[in-house]
Design an enzyme around this catalytic site. Structure first.
Site, PDB file in Angstrom:
ATOM      1  N   HIS A 167       0.988  -1.196   0.230  1.00  0.00           N
ATOM      2  CA  HIS A 167       0.078   0.122  -0.011  1.00  0.00           C
ATOM      3  C   HIS A 167       0.963   1.473   0.097  1.00  0.00           C
ATOM      4  O   HIS A 167       0.423   2.491   0.316  1.00  0.00           O
ATOM      5  CB  HIS A 167      -1.153   0.037   1.169  1.00  0.00           C
ATOM      6  CG  HIS A 167      -1.856  -1.205   1.334  1.00  0.00           C
ATOM      7  ND1 HIS A 167      -2.811  -1.476   0.559  1.00  0.00           N
ATOM      8  CD2 HIS A 167      -1.757  -2.027   2.229  1.00  0.00           C
ATOM      9  CE1 HIS A 167      -3.372  -2.818   0.894  1.00  0.00           C
ATOM     10  NE2 HIS A 167      -2.503  -3.050   2.217  1.00  0.00           N
TER      11      HIS A 167
ATOM     12  N   HIS B 245      -7.212  -4.673  -1.115  1.00  0.00           N
ATOM     13  CA  HIS B 245      -6.442  -6.050  -1.387  1.00  0.00           C
ATOM     14  C   HIS B 245      -7.290  -6.805  -2.449  1.00  0.00           C
ATOM     15  O   HIS B 245      -7.208  -7.927  -2.447  1.00  0.00           O
ATOM     16  CB  HIS B 245      -6.540  -6.898   0.049  1.00  0.00           C
ATOM     17  CG  HIS B 245      -6.150  -6.207   1.116  1.00  0.00           C
ATOM     18  ND1 HIS B 245      -7.028  -5.602   2.129  1.00  0.00           N
ATOM     19  CD2 HIS B 245      -5.049  -5.727   1.909  1.00  0.00           C
ATOM     20  CE1 HIS B 245      -6.533  -5.137   3.129  1.00  0.00           C
ATOM     21  NE2 HIS B 245      -5.263  -5.020   3.040  1.00  0.00           N
TER      22      HIS B 245
END
Lengths: 351, 351
Positions: free
Chosen positions: B76, B238
């Protein structure tokens, strides 16, 4: 002429009927206008002149300061708009996607920013950019503006390529705009500002590899196809072909090869300090760029070169190309001091 | 358990033999270690503890200051390491790709940064993160540390999804870390720092759309397939499935839908000011994010909402996913003042 046309891709190759290219755009024909609208909405510290297609500092520049101007095709964001602001550029002139800004646009930027001390143009070495900036400089000179030009030509991949005579200009543009902008902010003359920009360019070399090609919105398909296990080494920021196709390998091997390729044509020597830019080409996650940077640092250490300053991220992109470029600048005390000088732009900020 | 395992993808689905996933990595098994090496090489202002897998401020934090700590799976970036520094985080705890940091890691971060005033943990709402941070908080409390937790849960896409009970935590994390970090820097108590973080989270809502799925390095193929003319609306960071698949449309239509979706579950009303984050998910060029931002701003204006501050770029990514998320925070004078407060991190810098 748009650069992508020179790939031999004509209007008949554009997306047919209702099929849309898978991008976050409204229409391939309005990308530049929509980009400018977004920049205007996001950055109240910038002024967007939609008529002339310019990005300026909203607060203007200090009277008597040399104006620093750059520009080039869109699709390389944050270049150049992301570097407009105190300590860097006074104006950016974005062309259509992968297409040079037109001379009138550059002339408008000169007229909007020259407060009497002259202007310095930072031009990446592509034939269209060189011609259009040169024509603008001549028109401006006729109108009494003092104009100097810094040509950026750092890419060691190829001599003479699809759109360029000599080396292409890429990542070193950021270094040139930072150090020249810092010197301009201090009241240096146009000759001095251009001189330090040329010095930063001469001290810089770059090389890029692509894992996938960019898709120009008006074309609608990637500029080239790469098999799953191949990379394009020496690619340009418009998808210009590079030196060769190679096997995909671990990042550390690719990074070492890129470091060695850059150093083979670089004045950097063991014992030197470098400014290192590991630059994403648009679709490469920051996680991977850091993995590459770690490998670049390790290889430079083997060469006896110290990284004095660095940038890791997307600075000079090529639409949605996956891959990275490495730019190394031989640092000296003056360049480092200008690199560290205050800046307040959307992308680079220094206190 | 890695989040990607919950897609039902097991080791037998990993790349076989010599085939490599087309990413700039060395090996799927060493991504986190190589990421940490790259961060350490690029950021002398940060200290990387490779044993405990922590990113800290190299200069340490002011004794007596509440320590602000966050963390979560890698993939991320720049979250969270890019927000470590004066005015924001004291420590970041990165897990493996899309995998929570372990409790010992968070405990080590608490022990490394608590100078007696306590710590505040910023935790994105995913079941694994919540459990591991909670366990670490309990262990730390037994050792005498005062620990408060801010749970970030801004994603309005789904209630209860693949890895989460309740709303997922995404882009608001940046807002929470900025305002809580600013207050901590001023010497506020752990209760006050946590309180303003909770307030920023409560004032924020987000929604994301994907044009393509991310590829987890250890899996080697995209988490889902999307036809060329479809998007996934309400996707998680995700690759968790969203609300529905929709037709690809012009950016202005997608942006308007995302704005309306966020506002439907947001305390923002006409006349309010907002902090707006248009966030790239990893593989979307900045050019496209600006096109989206322009459309978001236009739609918010139709709703009578003013953008007081904004960010456009890659802040909370999902590996190489193409798409964007929108986060809107209802701004009030205190939040704006903390948003504008000094910060000196790799990504956010304020004078």
């Amino acid at each position: 002429m748009p650069r992508w046309r020179r790939f031999g891709i004509g209007p008949s190759d554009r997306p047919q009927g209702r099929r849309r290219v898978k991008k976050l755009i409204n229409d391939p024909a309005t990308v530049l206008a929509d980009l400018l609208a977004g920049i205007a909405a996001a950055h109240p510290e910038l002024a967007v002149d939609t008529e002339h297609r310019l990005i300026l500092r909203a607060a203007g520049s200090r009277p008597g300061k040399v104006a620093l101007i750059s520009g080039g095709g869109s699709g390389h964001e944050p270049l150049h708009a992301g570097f407009v602001g105190p300590g860097m550029l006074d104006a950016a002139c974005p062309g259509e996607v992968f297409t040079s800004p037109v001379p009138d646009q550059v002339l408008a930027a000169i007229r909007a920013t020259d407060s009497g001390a002259g202007v310095v143009l930072v031009v990446k070495n592509y034939t269209g950019d060189v011609l259009n900036f040169q024509l603008a400089a001549e028109l401006a000179a006729e109108q009494g503006h003092q104009v100097r030009t810094v040509l950026v030509n750092d890419d060691v991949a190829v001599e003479d390529s699809t759109f360029t005579a000599g080396r292409r200009g890429t990542g070193a543009t950021v270094v040139v705009e930072k150090v020249a902008g810092a010197l301009a902010e201090r009241g240096a003359s146009a000759v001095e500002v251009a001189s330090v920009g040329e010095r930063a360019n001469a001290a810089s070399r770059s090389f890029a590899i692509a894992l996938s090609a960019a898709t120009v919105p008006a074309v609608g398909r990637p500029g080239f196809d790469l098999p799953a296990d191949r990379i394009e080494a020496g690619v340009g920021i418009h998808g210009e072909p590079g030196r060769r196709r190679e096997a995909l390998r671990p990042a550390r091997e690719l990074a070492a090869e890129v470091v060695d390729t850059v150093l083979a044509e670089h004045p950097l020597r063991a014992g030197d300090q470098a400014i290192a830019l590991v630059n994403g080409l648009g679709a490469t996650p920051l996680m991977e760029l850091y993995v590459v940077f770690g490998a670049v640092a390790a290889r430079l250490a083997e060469h006896g070169i110290t990284i004095a300053r660095s940038l890791v991220g997307n600075y000079v992109t090529s639409l949605d190309m996956a891959g990275f470029s490495l730019t190394l600048t031989r640092a000296d005390p003056e360049l480092l001091e200008l690199w560290d000088a205050p800046a307040d732009t959307p992308v680079l900020r220094r206190p």
